[in-house]
Design a protein around this motif. Structure first.
Motif, PDB file in Angstrom:
ATOM      1  N   ALA A 119      -6.670  -3.603   0.755  1.00 33.44           N
ATOM      2  CA  ALA A 119      -6.567  -2.146   0.578  1.00 33.44           C
ATOM      3  C   ALA A 119      -7.898  -1.542   0.110  1.00 33.44           C
ATOM      4  O   ALA A 119      -7.932  -0.397  -0.351  1.00 33.44           O
ATOM      5  CB  ALA A 119      -5.461  -1.822  -0.420  1.00 33.44           C
ATOM      6  N   LEU A 151       0.791   1.079  -3.652  1.00 29.77           N
ATOM      7  CA  LEU A 151      -0.606   0.715  -3.864  1.00 29.77           C
ATOM      8  C   LEU A 151      -0.984   0.701  -5.343  1.00 29.77           C
ATOM      9  O   LEU A 151      -1.661  -0.221  -5.815  1.00 29.77           O
ATOM     10  CB  LEU A 151      -1.528   1.672  -3.099  1.00 29.77           C
ATOM     11  CG  LEU A 151      -3.025   1.385  -3.222  1.00 29.77           C
ATOM     12  CD1 LEU A 151      -3.357  -0.009  -2.708  1.00 29.77           C
ATOM     13  CD2 LEU A 151      -3.827   2.448  -2.459  1.00 29.77           C
ATOM     14  N   GLU A 175       0.855  -1.190   0.000  1.00 29.06           N
ATOM     15  CA  GLU A 175       0.000   0.000   0.000  1.00 29.06           C
ATOM     16  C   GLU A 175       0.893   1.243   0.000  1.00 29.06           C
ATOM     17  O   GLU A 175       2.062   1.177  -0.350  1.00 29.06           O
ATOM     18  CB  GLU A 175      -0.959  -0.054   1.190  1.00 29.06           C
ATOM     19  CG  GLU A 175      -1.857  -1.303   1.141  1.00 29.06           C
ATOM     20  CD  GLU A 175      -2.834  -1.420   2.300  1.00 29.06           C
ATOM     21  OE1 GLU A 175      -3.061  -0.409   3.005  1.00 29.06           O
ATOM     22  OE2 GLU A 175      -3.371  -2.529   2.511  1.00 29.06           O
TER      23      GLU A 175
END
Length: 275
Positions: free
Chosen positions: A216, A139, A135
């Motif tokens: 995420a 990401l 992330e």
């Protein structure tokens, strides 16, 4: 750097498959967890190295990532691990030779699939999500890679899975054929690098990548399952039929296979005719 003949590799693979099929559930689960984590860590390496490379580099960025990804299979085969895609070569080949029972093959596939998933998920959640390694600055790369996997149709994912395990099972075959560690690493590296650079889909690699994007808050578990099924089936066909079945037919099937002596004699005869 010595190596074994294809006939010898076939015999060794049968023995390897029988050994794998006779591990107890605890042994298979531990080794399966290790292999799932190894593949996930190699994908994590891919993401971290390629995430900040210039866009202008284009396909070279993919090549760099693909060149690093074989770490996971190298660790699995040389340090110890049970990977679904490799087992789809060895265990069914052992069944074709009647060294194990069908129920053992099914049990092995189920246990290794679940334990590979556990190892991959561990890396995706704790290293990727909690630590943040898939992330933040990484990401976009994680989500883009996962999206490319998920946007494939059922047929595309299935065929991609065949191509993937045709190469991965060939990498396992070559590693069995080498007599030293350097030869095994080279045998693993080239086919594994090739499947990643091409973009074929590997069911265990996807066990890390897509859940990492899900953690995420991108995509869904339903979308992951829709990808899992065709890629899994394609990997089965690639390993069992295109490698295991093909080489069983040539090297092991009793009414077709050459013996080691016949194989060597054929090579000598061809050489003498060409001289």
């Amino acid at each position: 750097m010595g190596f074994y003949s294809p006939q010898e590799i076939a015999n060794y693979t049968v023995l390897s498959g029988r050994k794998k099929a006779n591990y107890n559930v605890l042994q298979s689960s531990v080794l399966g967890f290790e292999a799932g984590a190894f593949i996930a860590l190699s994908y994590l390496l891919y993401i971290h190295v390629t995430a900040n490379m210039p866009v202008a580099w284009g396909g070279f960025t993919t090549f760099i990532g693909a060149a690093l990804f074989p770490l996971g299979l190298i660790l699995t085969l040389l340090a110890g691990g049970e990977l679904l895609t490799g087992n789809l070569l060895a265990v069914p080949l052992s069944r074709m030779e009647n060294k194990v029972r069908s129920i053992q093959v099914l049990k092995n596939i189920i246990v290794i699939t679940l334990s590979n998933f556990a190892g991959s998920l561990f890396v995706a959640y704790f290293f990727g999500h909690v630590v943040g390694l898939t992330e933040n600055a990484y990401l976009l790369t994680t989500v883009t890679l996962a999206e490319h996997k998920l946007e494939a149709s059922f047929l595309q994912a299935f065929l991609s899975g065949i191509g993937c395990n045709w190469l991965v099972a060939s990498a396992v075959w070559l590693s069995y054929g080498a007599k030293d560690m350097a030869g095994k690493i080279l045998g693993i590296w080239f086919p594994t690098m090739a499947f990643v650079a091409i973009g074929f889909q590997h069911v265990v690699a996807n066990m890390f990548l897509i859940p990492a994007a899900i953690f995420a808050d991108y995509f869904s578990w339903g979308a992951y399952f829709d990808n899992f099924v065709p890629v899994f089936l394609g990997n089965v066909v690639g390993g069992v039929l295109f490698v295991g079945g093909a080489y069983w037919l040539v090297y092991l099937k009793k009414d077709v296979a050459l013996t080691d002596q016949e194989d060597q004699a054929a090579h000598v005869d061809v050489f003498s005719k060409s001289s």
